[in-house]
Design an enzyme around this catalytic site. Structure first.
Site, PDB file in Angstrom:
ATOM      1  N   CYS A 151      17.007  -9.640 -32.162  1.00 43.44           N
ATOM      2  CA  CYS A 151      16.791 -10.645 -33.226  1.00 43.44           C
ATOM      3  C   CYS A 151      15.973  -9.928 -34.298  1.00 43.44           C
ATOM      4  CB  CYS A 151      16.014 -11.827 -32.674  1.00 43.44           C
ATOM      5  SG  CYS A 151      16.709 -12.502 -31.156  1.00 43.44           S
TER       6      CYS A 151
ATOM      7  N   LYS B 129      10.045  -5.053 -36.972  1.00 43.77           N
ATOM      8  CA  LYS B 129       9.880  -4.380 -35.677  1.00 43.77           C
ATOM      9  C   LYS B 129      10.913  -3.262 -35.509  1.00 43.77           C
ATOM     10  CE  LYS B 129       7.633  -8.442 -34.003  1.00 43.77           C
ATOM     11  NZ  LYS B 129       8.020  -9.322 -35.121  1.00 43.77           N
TER      12      LYS B 129
ATOM     13  N   GLU C  26      21.326  -8.647 -35.905  1.00 40.38           N
ATOM     14  CA  GLU C  26      20.932  -9.951 -36.461  1.00 40.38           C
ATOM     15  C   GLU C  26      22.168 -10.830 -36.526  1.00 40.38           C
ATOM     16  OE1 GLU C  26      18.192 -11.746 -37.354  1.00 40.38           O
ATOM     17  OE2 GLU C  26      19.606 -13.279 -37.995  1.00 40.38           O
TER      18      GLU C  26
ATOM     19  N   ASP D 170      26.459 -12.237 -32.350  1.00 45.03           N
ATOM     20  CA  ASP D 170      25.801 -13.244 -31.540  1.00 45.03           C
ATOM     21  C   ASP D 170      25.334 -12.558 -30.251  1.00 45.03           C
ATOM     22  OD1 ASP D 170      25.601 -16.367 -31.206  1.00 45.03           O
ATOM     23  OD2 ASP D 170      26.153 -15.536 -29.252  1.00 45.03           O
TER      24      ASP D 170
ATOM     25  N   ASP E  70      12.669 -10.604 -30.021  1.00 53.81           N
ATOM     26  CA  ASP E  70      11.615 -11.213 -30.847  1.00 53.81           C
ATOM     27  C   ASP E  70      12.207 -12.559 -31.267  1.00 53.81           C
ATOM     28  OD1 ASP E  70       9.214 -11.327 -32.259  1.00 53.81           O
ATOM     29  OD2 ASP E  70      10.150 -10.584 -34.094  1.00 53.81           O
TER      30      ASP E  70
ATOM     31  N   CYS F 254       6.248 -15.767 -32.142  1.00 52.57           N
ATOM     32  CA  CYS F 254       5.051 -15.910 -32.973  1.00 52.57           C
ATOM     33  C   CYS F 254       4.580 -17.357 -32.855  1.00 52.57           C
ATOM     34  CB  CYS F 254       5.322 -15.495 -34.412  1.00 52.57           C
ATOM     35  SG  CYS F 254       6.642 -16.399 -35.185  1.00 52.57           S
TER      36      CYS F 254
END
Ligand SMILES: C[S@@+](CC[C@H](N)C(=O)[O-])C[C@H]1O[C@@H](n2cnc3c(N)ncnc32)[C@H](O)[C@@H]1O
Length: 445
Positions: free
Chosen positions: A108, A114, A132, A159, A176, A229
């Site tokens: 991701c 990152k 992505e 995907d 992530d 996050c």
């Protein structure tokens, strides 16, 4: 700004959670620290005398937020503005035992913070596949990795379920994960409005699905770095425990003293109430079992052709540690020994960046691609370069042309040693070849 801007249910959750405590609410309303990470692949840091981030080799805090858009070094990929908590990925990579040439998937990955960190960590070794799923975001990811300038990276737009075809391939997968974003409440006020109890539940379920989609593509013995996050237990510790119930794996104990151990000792947090960071959670899970050699079947036959570097290729590149592949009329440099791996990935995924693109082969020779100018280690030192002043560099980055002395033909342009892109000099004027979609749009004077 007051605490009342935070979602009420979130305030209640945090206040009732002794692990977080109300100090976190105060921190989320305080000013955010600004930090960057230098690109060690492009030489010495261009910004100096900065406060170092203790857990990130190339990370630094800035005293205040500059206009990154008005700094040509930023466009040339000499550093990446990155929140300090995210830079714990650097400590993680140095804490786990990866092979010398690991194959790493950043699942991701957009916009690429990152991924650029992983590229730096690899320092030319192994391969990074930065993926992505959202197409528009995958283009930004491609732009950022192209500017970072390293040929052992590949960008895909797939995907997570598409990776099922690639069994036991990756030594390490970073997820992530898309999350409820509580750790971004200070930086991104929009995240406060989008937050709800339902979104936490929805994110937790989606994260589980994403992990399961790619689990089989992790090698036995390989590492899953799972990060978010956000601060809530469902998306973090509970998801980590859930993964361990589904698969044969174990949590890896990390020696990262700056980060706070998670609830029940699971994972680690960067909490803005304790560190100069936004919020970040991470846990590393190692897949049990012996490494097996797995031959993956390709969905379709690869359309890549391996080519022997002819003399004209060496005019553009330093070819010592590269192999070259061709796709249609486009030529790419990839790390030595990785042709088969690139063919396998190319035939299974939707690849939008493949190593370093050299350019298009035309009847008149190579029309160079911006990626070649930005890959400092690949570009031949024989290629003529014009050093620009800051003002000229910004006008170049806006896509403009102006008077410039130079050799007829293709030249790179640079600012204080940072390559920015190509021009074609026509003697009395030049064509600006800086990609339209990368151009600075703001007024610069
Ligand atoms: C936290 S962000 C990644 C940030 C990035 N790793 C970085 O450091 O710059 C999560 C990413 O997951 C992507 N995403 C959203 N839904 C997804 C899904 N169902 N599967 C995989 N990725 C998804 C988002 O588009 C977003 O780019």
């Amino acid at each position: 700004m007051t605490e009342t801007n935070l979602p009420e249910a979130f305030v209640k959750r945090v206040s009732n959670d002794p692990f977080l405590g109300t100090a976190l609410l105060d921190a989320l309303n305080a000013e955010q620290p600004i930090s960057i990470r230098m690109n060690s692949l492009k030489g010495e840091p261009v910004l100096t005398n900065l406060e170092a981030i203790p857990w990130s080799k190339n990370g630094f805090y800035l005293a205040e937020r500059p206009s990154f858009t008005l700094d040509p070094h930023f466009h040339g990929g000499r550093y990446y503005p990155q929140e300090a908590g995210s830079q714990f990925i650097d400590s993680i990579l140095r804490n786990i035992e990866l092979p010398l040439h690991p194959i790493i998937l950043d699942l991701c990955a957009a916009p690429g913070g990152k991924s650029t960190l992983i590229a730096d960590y690899l320092n030319g070794r192994g391969l990074l596949i930065a993926n992505e799923v959202i197409q528009a975001r995958s283009k930004i990811l491609k732009e950022n990795l192209t500017k970072w300038g390293t040929k052992n990276t590949l960008v895909s737009n797939n995907d997570p379920s598409d990776f099922e075809a690639l069994k036991n391939l990756f030594d390490c997968i970073l997820i992530d994960a898309p999350c409820s974003g509580e750790g971004m409440f200070r930086k991104d006020l929009g995240a406060r409005n989008e937050w709800s109890e339902e979104s936490v539940n929805m994110c937790a379920a989606r994260q589980k699905r994403i992990v399961m989609d790619v689990w089989d593509s992790l090698k036995p013995g390989g590492f899953l770095i799972y990060s978010t996050c956000t601060f809530n237990e469902q998306e973090n510790e509970e998801n980590a425990s859930w993964i361990l119930q589904q698969v044969d794996a174990q949590i890896v104990s990390l020696q990262i003293p700056s980060a706070k151990k998670g609830r029940n000792g699971i994972g680690h947090y960067a909490l803005p109430s304790e560190l100069k960071t936004e919020g970040f959670f991470f846990v590393v899970i190692q897949k049990n079992g012996e490494e097996r050699i797995q031959k993956n079947k390709s969905k379709k036959k690869s359309t890549l052709t391996r080519i022997k570097p002819e003399s004209w290729v060496s005019e553009w590149t330093s070819i010592t540690d590269s192999e070259f592949i061709q796709w249609n009329n486009y030529l790419f440099a990839i790390p030595v020994g990785q042709s088969e791996l690139f063919e396998q990935l190319h035939s299974n995924l939707r690849i939008i960046k493949m190593g370093t693109e050299l350019g298009e082969i035309s009847r008149k020779g190579l029309i160079p691609h911006e990626a070649l100018a930005l890959d400092h280690s690949l570009l031949s030192s024989e290629i003529p370069d014009i050093s620009l002043t800051k003002d000229q560099a910004l006008h170049y980055l806006k896509g403009e042309t102006f008077h410039l002395e130079g050799t007829q033909g293709f030249n790179t342009v640079s600012f204080e040693g940072t390559k920015l892109g190509w021009i074609k000099h026509l003697g009395n004027r030049f064509n600006n070849l800086y990609p339209k979609e990368w151009r600075i749009r703001m007024r610069i004077d």
